[in-house]
Design a protein around this motif. Structure first.
Motif, short mmCIF file in Angstrom:
data_model
loop_
_atom_site.label_atom_id
_atom_site.label_comp_id
_atom_site.label_asym_id
_atom_site.label_seq_id
_atom_site.Cartn_x
_atom_site.Cartn_y
_atom_site.Cartn_z
N VAL A 205 32.70 36.57 38.40
CA VAL A 205 32.82 36.40 39.85
C VAL A 205 32.60 37.75 40.54
O VAL A 205 31.85 37.86 41.51
N SER A 206 33.26 38.78 40.03
CA SER A 206 33.12 40.13 40.61
C SER A 206 31.68 40.61 40.56
O SER A 206 31.16 41.15 41.54
N GLU A 207 31.03 40.41 39.44
CA GLU A 207 29.64 40.84 39.27
C GLU A 207 28.70 40.06 40.21
O GLU A 207 27.87 40.65 40.89
N ALA A 208 28.87 38.75 40.24
CA ALA A 208 27.98 37.92 41.05
C ALA A 208 28.15 38.18 42.54
O ALA A 208 27.18 38.12 43.30
N LEU A 209 29.37 38.48 42.96
CA LEU A 209 29.64 38.68 44.39
C LEU A 209 29.52 40.13 44.84
O LEU A 209 29.70 40.42 46.03
N ALA A 210 29.18 41.04 43.94
CA ALA A 210 29.06 42.45 44.31
C ALA A 210 28.14 42.68 45.51
O ALA A 210 28.45 43.54 46.35
N PRO A 211 27.05 41.92 45.67
CA PRO A 211 26.20 42.15 46.85
C PRO A 211 26.87 41.83 48.19
O PRO A 211 26.41 42.31 49.23
N ILE A 212 27.94 41.03 48.18
CA ILE A 212 28.56 40.67 49.47
C ILE A 212 29.94 41.28 49.68
O ILE A 212 30.46 41.24 50.78
N GLY A 213 30.54 41.84 48.63
CA GLY A 213 31.85 42.46 48.80
C GLY A 213 32.54 42.76 47.50
O GLY A 213 32.08 42.39 46.42
N GLU A 214 33.69 43.41 47.62
CA GLU A 214 34.49 43.77 46.45
C GLU A 214 35.50 42.67 46.16
O GLU A 214 36.28 42.28 47.03
N VAL A 215 35.48 42.19 44.92
CA VAL A 215 36.44 41.17 44.49
C VAL A 215 37.62 41.84 43.82
O VAL A 215 37.45 42.68 42.93
N THR A 216 38.80 41.50 44.28
CA THR A 216 40.04 41.96 43.67
C THR A 216 40.88 40.74 43.31
O THR A 216 40.60 39.63 43.77
N MET A 217 41.90 40.95 42.49
CA MET A 217 42.73 39.82 42.10
C MET A 217 44.19 40.19 42.05
O MET A 217 44.56 41.36 41.93
N ARG A 218 45.01 39.17 42.17
CA ARG A 218 46.46 39.29 42.02
C ARG A 218 46.88 38.19 41.06
O ARG A 218 46.61 37.02 41.29
N ARG A 219 47.51 38.57 39.97
CA ARG A 219 47.94 37.59 38.97
C ARG A 219 49.00 36.66 39.54
O ARG A 219 49.83 37.07 40.34
N MET A 220 48.94 35.41 39.09
CA MET A 220 49.93 34.41 39.49
C MET A 220 50.07 33.40 38.36
O MET A 220 49.08 32.94 37.82
N MET A 221 51.23 33.07 37.97
CA MET A 221 51.55 32.03 36.99
C MET A 221 50.42 31.66 36.03
O MET A 221 49.94 30.54 36.02
N GLY A 222 49.95 32.60 35.25
CA GLY A 222 48.93 32.32 34.25
C GLY A 222 47.51 32.35 34.77
O GLY A 222 46.56 32.16 34.02
N GLY A 223 47.34 32.56 36.05
CA GLY A 223 46.02 32.62 36.65
C GLY A 223 45.93 33.82 37.56
O GLY A 223 46.65 34.80 37.39
N ALA A 224 45.05 33.73 38.55
CA ALA A 224 44.90 34.83 39.50
C ALA A 224 44.39 34.30 40.84
O ALA A 224 43.64 33.33 40.89
N THR A 225 44.84 34.96 41.89
CA THR A 225 44.31 34.73 43.22
C THR A 225 43.21 35.76 43.42
O THR A 225 43.40 36.94 43.13
N LEU A 226 42.05 35.31 43.91
CA LEU A 226 40.91 36.21 44.09
C LEU A 226 40.66 36.45 45.57
O LEU A 226 40.76 35.53 46.39
N TYR A 227 40.33 37.69 45.89
CA TYR A 227 40.06 38.13 47.25
C TYR A 227 38.68 38.78 47.29
O TYR A 227 38.29 39.46 46.34
N CYS A 228 37.98 38.61 48.39
CA CYS A 228 36.73 39.33 48.61
C CYS A 228 36.94 40.18 49.86
O CYS A 228 37.18 39.64 50.95
N ASP A 229 36.90 41.48 49.68
CA ASP A 229 37.17 42.42 50.77
C ASP A 229 38.46 42.06 51.50
O ASP A 229 38.54 42.12 52.73
#
Length: 110
Positions: A11-35
């Protein structure tokens, strides 16, 4: 259930042209943010994009199921939709669907 780091990396690699992807771990998964805007969760071995009343018709037309989980003996849902299959290997598809989810995330922040 564990976090699929390879999926998050894609996801981070594919979306690099439109923004920076960061994540916050949650209950076995992660919430993803773009910029800084929430747009997806990585959970239950898949990617789920943020949705809302504006974008729901697009997700419905795609047949993207709503995120659901068992809670206290009941089925609960969140306004996220399963990512279409082509986002897993097509960067253009990832960008197209992620932009819809990012827009939903921006609307929900207001």
């Amino acid at each position: 259930m564990s976090l699929d780091q390879g999926l998050v990396d894609w996801v981070s690699e594919a979306l690099a042209p439109i923004g920076e992807v960061t994540m916050r771990r949650m209950m076995g998964g992660a919430t993803l943010y773009c910029d800084g805007t929430i747009f997806a969760i990585a959970a239950m071995d898949d990617l789920w994009f943020k949705a809302d009343a504006v974008s729901d018709p697009l997700w419905d037309a795609e047949g993207a199921e709503r995120f659901s989980y068992a809670r206290k003996g009941r089925i609960a849902t969140m306004n996220y939709r399963r990512a279409p299959g082509d986002v897993h290997d097509d960067a253009e598809a990832m960008i197209r669907w992620a932009q819809i989810a990012i827009a939903a995330g921006r609307r929900s922040a207001k």
